[in-house]
Design an enzyme around this catalytic site. Structure first.
Site, PDB file in Angstrom:
ATOM      1  N   GLU A 145       0.162   3.738   1.608  1.00 34.23           N
ATOM      2  CA  GLU A 145       0.145   4.257   2.981  1.00 34.23           C
ATOM      3  C   GLU A 145       1.469   3.985   3.697  1.00 34.23           C
ATOM      4  O   GLU A 145       1.789   4.652   4.680  1.00 34.23           O
ATOM      5  CB  GLU A 145      -1.009   3.638   3.773  1.00 34.23           C
ATOM      6  CG  GLU A 145      -2.385   4.131   3.371  1.00 34.23           C
ATOM      7  CD  GLU A 145      -2.681   5.545   3.857  1.00 34.23           C
ATOM      8  OE1 GLU A 145      -2.101   5.961   4.884  1.00 34.23           O
ATOM      9  OE2 GLU A 145      -3.508   6.225   3.210  1.00 34.23           O
ATOM     10  N   TYR A 174      -2.219   0.206  10.334  1.00 37.83           N
ATOM     11  CA  TYR A 174      -2.377  -0.471   9.047  1.00 37.83           C
ATOM     12  C   TYR A 174      -1.100  -0.370   8.221  1.00 37.83           C
ATOM     13  O   TYR A 174      -0.600  -1.368   7.691  1.00 37.83           O
ATOM     14  CB  TYR A 174      -3.550   0.143   8.275  1.00 37.83           C
ATOM     15  CG  TYR A 174      -3.606  -0.251   6.820  1.00 37.83           C
ATOM     16  CD1 TYR A 174      -4.091  -1.499   6.453  1.00 37.83           C
ATOM     17  CD2 TYR A 174      -3.175   0.620   5.822  1.00 37.83           C
ATOM     18  CE1 TYR A 174      -4.133  -1.867   5.109  1.00 37.83           C
ATOM     19  CE2 TYR A 174      -3.224   0.259   4.483  1.00 37.83           C
ATOM     20  CZ  TYR A 174      -3.702  -0.987   4.133  1.00 37.83           C
ATOM     21  OH  TYR A 174      -3.738  -1.349   2.801  1.00 37.83           O
ATOM     22  N   SER A 200       0.823  -1.212   0.000  1.00 34.12           N
ATOM     23  CA  SER A 200       0.000   0.000   0.000  1.00 34.12           C
ATOM     24  C   SER A 200       0.852   1.253   0.000  1.00 34.12           C
ATOM     25  O   SER A 200       1.909   1.305   0.640  1.00 34.12           O
ATOM     26  CB  SER A 200      -0.904   0.004   1.243  1.00 34.12           C
ATOM     27  OG  SER A 200      -1.530   1.255   1.412  1.00 34.12           O
TER      28      SER A 200
END
Length: 348
Positions: free
Chosen positions: A133, A154, A131
């Site tokens: 992120e 996460y 990801s």
């Protein structure tokens, strides 16, 4: 003999599109689903065939990526050629509320699958859904060489999973890849993710079923793309001659506020009359801007996204308006017909 693929997270946005893609190219597809007291397979119901049918090529197995024994059993029995690991606790804001669970599923889940592949001693190709992120507060644009500076449980879990893939690739010579995907959306996006939350709420407002839309940080900027295109690239990564990691996005950034403005202007509404801010939706630590530098993907695997920001918004609104029983402007439908005349997926 057809190739055999195993997909974790097959009932999610990406998993459902990937299953459609692989079935359209004559794969035998297996998916892992969690047992629930309610049906949770709506995204794949249109491709499901009773396993007693002699022509069935989609098979579902109950399991959970927090259960290493069951994961090993499924891989042993299915004997896949390719494993696409898309399952995770994937909601960033929720990961702050359940950090331990997020780490167990999103991080350790990857290790469980890699270890099962290693012990099987089969030549299985493995794709890990990484990801953007993970980049966190690193300055944009971000690519494969950008340092990871995660800003959520996460993201921390995804960083752990990323490096486990690299370690198993280097240590055990497993064909294992990380796809560092930036935001990719579609009409199948989960209703609690901000893009779908906006388009779904807009349709409800138009249908007189909702008065306003509550959001958090409107200034966060993301690189928004169209999910079916990213799924095609996942498959392409595992057909590559060697296992490599790729960062994938459109190389454009737009804020949540821009998404809102674009959505409401598409149906001639003033967004400021309907959107309200709720502090509960702010993250304890925010990621302000993510923009992909997909130079490597363009050079090595011919990555060229067709759908851009405004087109994506229109596609999603058209779909959610139809689901609400409304007649959409249909500009998104026209875009899909023009750019994907022979698409392999069902639009809604």
């Amino acid at each position: 003999m057809p190739k055999v693929a195993l997909i974790t997270g097959i009932t999610g946005q990406d998993g459902s599109y990937l299953a459609e893609l692989l079935l359209s190219t004559d794969y035998e597809v297996h998916g892992i689903i969690r047992r629930a007291s309610t049906f949770n397979t709506k995204r794949i119901d249109h491709i499901y065939v009773d396993p007693h049918d002699p022509h069935a090529r989609l098979f579902l197995h109950y399991g959970d990526i927090s259960d290493s024994e069951q994961i090993s059993n499924i891989i042993y029995n299915v004997k896949p050629d390719e494993v696409y690991h898309l399952g995770a606790q994937s909601h960033v804001r929720v990961s702050f509320d359940i950090p331990e669970y997020s780490g167990n599923v999103t991080g350790l889940g990857t290790t469980r699958i890699l270890e099962a592949i290693r012990r099987s001693k089969n030549k299985i190709r493995f794709y890990q859904a990484s990801s953007s992120e993970m980049f966190g507060e690193s300055r944009p644009p971000q690519n494969e060489d950008t340092p990871f500076k995660p800003r959520s449980p996460y993201a921390c879990s995804k960083v752990y999973a990323y490096w486990m893939v690299v370690n198993y690739r280097q240590g055990y010579h497993i064909f294992a890849c990380n796809g560092i995907l930036f935001n990719h959306e579609s009409p199948r996006r989960g209703e609690t993710f901000v893009s779908r939350k906006i388009t779904r709420a807009l349709a409800a407002i138009l249908a007189k079923k909702q008065d306003c839309l509550y959001l958090g940080n409107l200034e966060a900027k993301r690189d928004w793309g169209f999910a079916p295109e990213y799924v095609e690239f996942m498959h392409k990564m595992l057909q590559n001659d060697k296992p490599e990691d790729f960062a994938l996005g459109t190389s454009e950034a737009h804020s949540v506020k821009e998404f809102v403005k674009e959505a409401f202007s598409y149906v001639d509404l003033d967004w400021e009359k309907y959107v309200k801010i709720d502090p509960r939706y702010f993250r304890p630590t925010e990621v302000q801007e993510l923009i992909a530098d997909s130079t490597k993907a363009k050079k090595n695997l011919d990555w060229q996204p067709k759908i851009r920001f405004k087109e994506l918004v229109r596609i999603m609104i058209d779909a959610d308006m139809r689901k609400a029983g409304l007649k959409p402007p249909s500009e998104g439908d026209k875009i899909l017909k023009e750019k994907f005349p022979h698409r392999w997926w069902k639009v809604n």
